[in-house]
Design an enzyme around this catalytic site. Sequence first.
Site, mmCIF file in Angstrom:
data_model
loop_
_atom_site.group_PDB
_atom_site.id
_atom_site.type_symbol
_atom_site.label_atom_id
_atom_site.label_comp_id
_atom_site.label_asym_id
_atom_site.label_seq_id
_atom_site.Cartn_x
_atom_site.Cartn_y
_atom_site.Cartn_z
ATOM 1 N N GLU A 1 13.472 -30.440 -16.518
ATOM 2 C CA GLU A 1 12.059 -30.854 -16.595
ATOM 3 C C GLU A 1 11.250 -29.893 -17.470
ATOM 4 O O GLU A 1 10.095 -29.588 -17.187
ATOM 5 C CB GLU A 1 11.412 -30.958 -15.197
ATOM 6 C CG GLU A 1 12.260 -31.544 -14.105
ATOM 7 C CD GLU A 1 12.635 -32.995 -14.335
ATOM 8 O OE1 GLU A 1 12.249 -33.554 -15.375
ATOM 9 O OE2 GLU A 1 13.323 -33.566 -13.491
ATOM 10 N N PHE B 1 6.485 -25.168 -31.586
ATOM 11 C CA PHE B 1 7.794 -25.782 -31.333
ATOM 12 C C PHE B 1 8.605 -25.845 -32.610
ATOM 13 O O PHE B 1 8.048 -26.142 -33.675
ATOM 14 C CB PHE B 1 7.628 -27.196 -30.762
ATOM 15 C CG PHE B 1 7.022 -27.213 -29.389
ATOM 16 C CD1 PHE B 1 7.805 -26.947 -28.272
ATOM 17 C CD2 PHE B 1 5.670 -27.468 -29.203
ATOM 18 C CE1 PHE B 1 7.257 -26.948 -27.003
ATOM 19 C CE2 PHE B 1 5.116 -27.472 -27.940
ATOM 20 C CZ PHE B 1 5.907 -27.213 -26.834
#
Length: 392
Positions: A372, A392
Amino acid sequence: MSYYPLSSIPDYYMMDELLSDEHKLIRQSVRDWVESFVMPQIDKAAQEHRDIPNLMKELGSIGALGPYIPEEYGGAGLDQISYGLIMQELERGDSAVRSAASVQSSLVMFPINEFGSEEQKRKYLPKLAAGDMIGSFGLTEPNHGSDPGSMETTIKDMGDHFLLNGAKMWITNAPLCDIAVVWAKIEAGKVRGVIVERGMEGFTTPETTDKWSLRASKTGELVFDNVKIPKENLLPGVEGLKGPLSCLNSARYGISWGVIGAAIDCYCTAVQYAKERKQFGKPIASFQLQQKKLAEYLTEITKAQLLCLQLGKLKNDHKASPAQISMAKRNNVRMAIDIARESRQILGGMGIMGEFPMMRHAANLESVITYEGTHDIHLLITGLDITGINAF
């Protein structure tokens, strides 16, 4: 200061005064079930690498599956703090038990309730809530974990049906599932959700074995080889990554509460052992180093409890942001895994034995800190929220 029995949840900042009588009753009922049903068999199940028999129906019977789902669809219509407290008690038993309930609730029932048609809600939700039907969630792939936007699983519109191809990996409940909520790319490149049912030709669920973590949980793959999906099995209410990411937000919220339960189990065990174990003529709890550890554990648990309580209030008011949920998930899982590892040392050699929970919780939390959203990814989510710059 009042003395809190070791069988109860540490409440150093008297958080119970902020809970309703219903919250405390729900927590106590789930705690009683965990202590009577889960605790007596969880070590053997983990040692033997098998799931607890009849677990999902048991979870359904105590209202732990989709507790915030409206009553008309089989849920209990509870608030988000109630859901969190349920997850906390389940993970005090074992992360595998909380994972089973979390996947069913947040990753299967949640998207059907939020994005499904009325027919889908009435067909699936009551059976999922009762544990008569087991669900799984297909997002992570062999080549794509933290980057779901690059998924390779595809769904093609064939006119009177869809054709699903691809594979999902690290899927809780996959070998047992009756249905799977699967996210795939349609021709336009947009992500859509479909409900895949056991028995559809070309749909297989090979089991993942030889795990050192979550050994009392069934994990596997979802493999799709030209699986024909009826048009009515498409989730009509969402398209794009908003769908699966909103599911993950719900699951991450539940995890942030759940891991507090694992930390509490380790803390309570360490306190009791330290008071009873004698070395050099006195309990080891009388030594400064042991008291330092216990004081730090209680401090971190208390901080996590307060973090979750405020987050639960924000969730109830529909004000909780994904970044706030990420912060709680990352912080609380790190807290729990540190306590599991460090409290093992208080027990010395006994800490590795199955009769004590530390090694089992520590091993389980190695999965929880990854799934998750990994620990590092959640840091970057917070970093993005602080700076406005995507790292990212």
